[in-house]
Design an enzyme around this catalytic site. Structure first.
Site, PDB file in Angstrom:
ATOM      1  N   SER A 113       0.818  -1.216   0.000  1.00 57.88           N
ATOM      2  CA  SER A 113       0.000   0.000   0.000  1.00 57.88           C
ATOM      3  C   SER A 113       0.854   1.269   0.000  1.00 57.88           C
ATOM      4  CB  SER A 113      -0.953  -0.061   1.183  1.00 57.88           C
ATOM      5  OG  SER A 113      -1.851   1.005   1.126  1.00 57.88           O
ATOM      6  N   HIS A 114       0.742   2.030   1.066  1.00 56.60           N
ATOM      7  CA  HIS A 114       1.389   3.349   1.148  1.00 56.60           C
ATOM      8  C   HIS A 114       2.786   3.268   1.746  1.00 56.60           C
ATOM      9  CE1 HIS A 114      -0.921   2.116   4.555  1.00 56.60           C
ATOM     10  NE2 HIS A 114      -0.062   2.767   5.309  1.00 56.60           N
ATOM     11  N   ASP A 277      -2.429   6.523  -3.337  1.00 55.69           N
ATOM     12  CA  ASP A 277      -1.272   5.902  -2.677  1.00 55.69           C
ATOM     13  C   ASP A 277      -0.605   4.841  -3.551  1.00 55.69           C
ATOM     14  OD1 ASP A 277      -3.233   3.947  -2.495  1.00 55.69           O
ATOM     15  OD2 ASP A 277      -2.481   3.189  -0.586  1.00 55.69           O
ATOM     16  N   ASP A 279      -0.781   1.624  -4.011  1.00 58.13           N
ATOM     17  CA  ASP A 279      -1.578   0.652  -4.768  1.00 58.13           C
ATOM     18  C   ASP A 279      -2.905   1.229  -5.254  1.00 58.13           C
ATOM     19  OD1 ASP A 279      -2.466   0.796  -2.135  1.00 58.13           O
ATOM     20  OD2 ASP A 279      -3.282  -1.229  -2.172  1.00 58.13           O
ATOM     21  N   ASP A 281      -5.558   2.668  -3.748  1.00 59.01           N
ATOM     22  CA  ASP A 281      -6.867   2.581  -3.088  1.00 59.01           C
ATOM     23  C   ASP A 281      -7.155   3.746  -2.141  1.00 59.01           C
ATOM     24  OD1 ASP A 281      -5.062   1.748  -1.193  1.00 59.01           O
ATOM     25  OD2 ASP A 281      -6.087  -0.137  -0.704  1.00 59.01           O
ATOM     26  N   ARG A 282      -6.125   4.517  -1.759  1.00 60.51           N
ATOM     27  CA  ARG A 282      -6.377   5.672  -0.884  1.00 60.51           C
ATOM     28  C   ARG A 282      -6.524   6.946  -1.702  1.00 60.51           C
ATOM     29  NH1 ARG A 282      -2.803   5.379   4.625  1.00 60.51           N
ATOM     30  NH2 ARG A 282      -3.577   3.332   5.237  1.00 60.51           N
ATOM     31  N   LYS A 376     -11.342  -0.253  -1.107  1.00 63.32           N
ATOM     32  CA  LYS A 376     -11.465   1.189  -1.222  1.00 63.32           C
ATOM     33  C   LYS A 376     -10.854   1.602  -2.555  1.00 63.32           C
ATOM     34  CE  LYS A 376      -7.505   1.862   1.854  1.00 63.32           C
ATOM     35  NZ  LYS A 376      -7.418   0.894   2.951  1.00 63.32           N
TER      36      LYS A 376
HETATM   37  C1  G1P Z   1      -4.115   1.470   8.167  1.00 65.74           C
HETATM   38  C2  G1P Z   1      -5.350   2.314   8.347  1.00 65.74           C
HETATM   39  C3  G1P Z   1      -6.584   1.493   8.049  1.00 65.74           C
HETATM   40  C4  G1P Z   1      -6.483   0.905   6.646  1.00 65.74           C
HETATM   41  C5  G1P Z   1      -5.188   0.144   6.495  1.00 65.74           C
HETATM   42  C6  G1P Z   1      -4.970  -0.329   5.060  1.00 65.74           C
HETATM   43  O1  G1P Z   1      -4.141   0.383   9.062  1.00 65.74           O
HETATM   44  O2  G1P Z   1      -5.416   2.852   9.637  1.00 65.74           O
HETATM   45  O3  G1P Z   1      -7.717   2.300   8.176  1.00 65.74           O
HETATM   46  O4  G1P Z   1      -7.560   0.056   6.389  1.00 65.74           O
HETATM   47  O5  G1P Z   1      -4.078   0.972   6.852  1.00 65.74           O
HETATM   48  O6  G1P Z   1      -4.910   0.756   4.158  1.00 65.74           O
HETATM   49  P1  G1P Z   1      -3.344   0.392  10.460  1.00 65.74           P
HETATM   50  O7  G1P Z   1      -1.907   0.676  10.120  1.00 65.74           O
HETATM   51  O8  G1P Z   1      -3.926   1.514  11.262  1.00 65.74           O
HETATM   52  O9  G1P Z   1      -3.591  -0.956  11.046  1.00 65.74           O
HETATM   53 ZN    ZN Z   2      -3.301   1.353  -0.301  1.00 59.99          ZN
END
Ligand code: G1P
Ligand code: ZN
Length: 543
Positions: A113-114, A277, A279, A281-282, A376
């Site tokens: 992801s990010h 982000d 991938d 999705d954000r 998302k």
């Molecule tokens: C974080 C975000 C959560 C999201 C997840 C994946 O998880 O807080 O809302 O679904 O990334 O993008 P966390 O690191 O808080 O467990």
């Molecule tokens: Zn992501």
């Protein structure tokens, strides 16, 4: 096709977190590490012989190598067909879209992801089920259990598959179809939003800037915004995906997307800014000199959904994660539809959407989406905003302020303390748990604690229970502080503090959130002994 059965021993750390298994790249490169986890997925999901799988990732470092390994393991397992994005690329929302559109058995998404990428960055893998959504906890737990017992995995002895040309090839008895990663997804977007109205808006001089953060959405954004909607090419920035995201942290927030933020807060700023982000999705939404808090964004999309073709028939309901502000609840009440409060993580929304109980879902962590897929969706949120802007012909700021004037403002902020020692983070959480009895009813200035617990959730569809989802301290005026440990990090611990207060008074809506939340912030620091226990004076990231 020759299949090797390789003897292996379990790793003890393959427990999926909030969103799949995430580790540093060198961990995934250890002999058998990826293979063990993939075999554990296959052993758990028990796909019938000949089943179809979707495979793709966000293009980060190690993506291509991992794709080749997984293809050979899929052939050895007995999959009949794998749909893989060209170059091994599929954004997370596009993967969800493809799983649903072609009714496949499931899919494997490679992404952290990010989190930053590169040889020393992060890598990740997760399994999505046939509905296109992240596997629910009972499956991720079963995968973890399998990973602790694994003794062997199976892999085909075959040449690498050519990933850069569209079309079919064979890997033993299995067909590999290299598909266009963008087309199906872009088509789905076009079916939901009024592209003609958005095109007219953009042709009328409304200026946008989209920051793909050197991540997967660059090609998706160019196809949709530039080619299909007529935005100028220079309204896209960082739109060429790089395996290390240009050395950056591909997380669309005020800290990490500062390049975009500076443009939107600068002289001659465009009317609208957005970022997504690693991938895809954000999303982050900005107006001219204005930031839209993700919790507000969800509420505003819900309140304006009737203006958007794909949602004009109305919403079945709304769901938000527990730490997300209650702004969406107020809209749900006005629309007379239910609002569900789930634990953090998109996987909890899947059952609600499958059962037709909710249409829109969102998290405070820059995640918004709907039942068009089961992830998302960053570009979807951007298009939803553009569609609303095209119809309402107002600025982003005016739309948000009108929303607050009508519903009141849920003033909101999240403070993240990243990379703190695990012991210190666990100590803070234990202290809070140990303080529940003394906190209940306690008075802090004009605020009194009404409720204090560790959030647990019973899924209304399948009855499954998830406990330990975050410490909530709710005051009698419904303002609240939430403490949670991140489940996505790979180094040390990340402690998140979520702060929320309701402000009905329009004359106070201009206040800066940090200012408005100052009392709650100081209560949070006091009761958690956070500074004393971590030595941190301030958060790493404030959103
Ligand atoms: C974080 C975000 C959560 C999201 C997840 C994946 O998880 O807080 O809302 O679904 O990334 O993008 P966390 O690191 O808080 O467990
Ligand atoms: Zn992501």
């Amino acid at each position: 096709m020759q299949v090797h059965t390789v003897a292996t021993v379990p790793f003890t750390d393959q427990k999926p977190g909030t969103s799949g298994l995430r580790k540093r790249v060198p961990t995934f490169q250890k002999a058998h590490y990826l293979e063990n986890f993939v075999q554990s997925i296959f052993d758990t999901i028990a796909a019938p012989p000949g089943a179809t799988l979707v495979l793709g990732g966000d293009g980060r470092y190690y993506n291509r190598a991992a794709i080749q390994i997984i293809l050979k393991m899929a052939a050895a397992y007995g999959f009949g067909h794998v749909l893989v994005g060209k170059g091994g690329i599929l954004s997370t929302p596009a993967a969800s879209c493809v799983i649903r559109k072609y009714a496949t058995y499931g899919g494997i998404i490679l992404s952290a992801s990010h989190n930053p990428g590169g040889p020393d960055g992060d890598f990740g893998i997760k399994y999505n089920t046939a509905n296109g959504g992240p596997a629910p906890e009972k499956i991720t737990e079963a995968i973890f259990a399998a990973s602790k017992k694994i003794a062997q995995y199976r892999i085909a002895d075959a040449a690498d598959v050519a990933l850069d040309t569209l079309g079919d090839s064979r890997l033993g008895d299995m067909t590999v179809s290299v598909i266009d990663p963008v087309g199906d997804y872009a088509g789905l977007m076009e079916s939901l939003f009024d592209f003609a109205a958005i095109r007219t808006l953009l042709e009328g001089g409304f200026r946008i800037k989209f920051d793909a953060m050197h991540a997967v959405n660059g090609p998706y954004a160019r196809e949709i915004f530039v080619r299909r909607l007529g935005a100028p090419a220079d309204s896209m920035m960082n739109a060429v995906p790089l395996p290390d995201f240009g050395g950056g942290h591909p997380d669309p927030n005020l800290t990490y997307a500062h390049e975009l933020v500076e443009i939107l807060y600068g002289d001659d700023a465009p009317d609208f800014g957005a970022a997504s982000d690693g991938d895809g999705d954000r999303n982050m939404i900005l107006g001219k000199h204005f930031f839209v808090t993700p919790s507000d964004s969800l509420a505003i999309l819900a309140a304006n959904a009737h203006l958007v073709p794909g949602y004009k028939q109305g919403l079945a309901g709304i769901a938000r994660s527990m730490p997300t502000s209650a702004a969406a609840d107020r809209v749900a009440a006005a629309l007379n539809v239910p609002c569900y409060e789930t634990p953090t993580g998109w996987k909890f929304f899947g059952n609600l959407m499958d059962a037709g109980k909710v249409t829109l879902c969102g998290e405070e962590s820059f995640g918004t989406g709907s039942d068009h897929i089961r992830e998302k969706d960053g570009l979807w949120a951007v298009l939803f905003w553009l569609n609303i802007l095209a119809v309402r012909k107002q600025s982003v700021e005016a739309i948000v302020r009108e929303h607050w004037a009508r519903f009141g403002r849920n003033v909101y902020s999240r403070h993240d303390y990243e990379g703190i020692p695990n012991d210190a983070a666990n100590g803070v959480m234990k202290l809070l748990h140990d303080s529940f009895a003394s906190l209940r009813g306690a008075q802090f200035g004009h605020l009194q604690v009404k409720l204090c617990d560790d959030f647990s959730y019973t899924d209304p569809v399948d009855g499954s229970v998830s406990t330990g989802q975050g410490v909530r301290i709710i005051f009698t005026d419904d303002s609240r502080i939430v403490f949670r440990l991140s489940g996505t990090g790979t180094e040390g611990a990340t402690l998140r503090i979520y702060l929320e207060a309701f402000e009905p008074d329009v004359s106070k809506h201009h206040l800066d959130a940090q200012q408005a939340l100052a009392t709650l912030i100081s209560i949070a620091l006091k009761i958690s002994e956070l500074r004393e226990r971590t030595g941190r004076e301030r958060p790493t990231v404030i959103t």
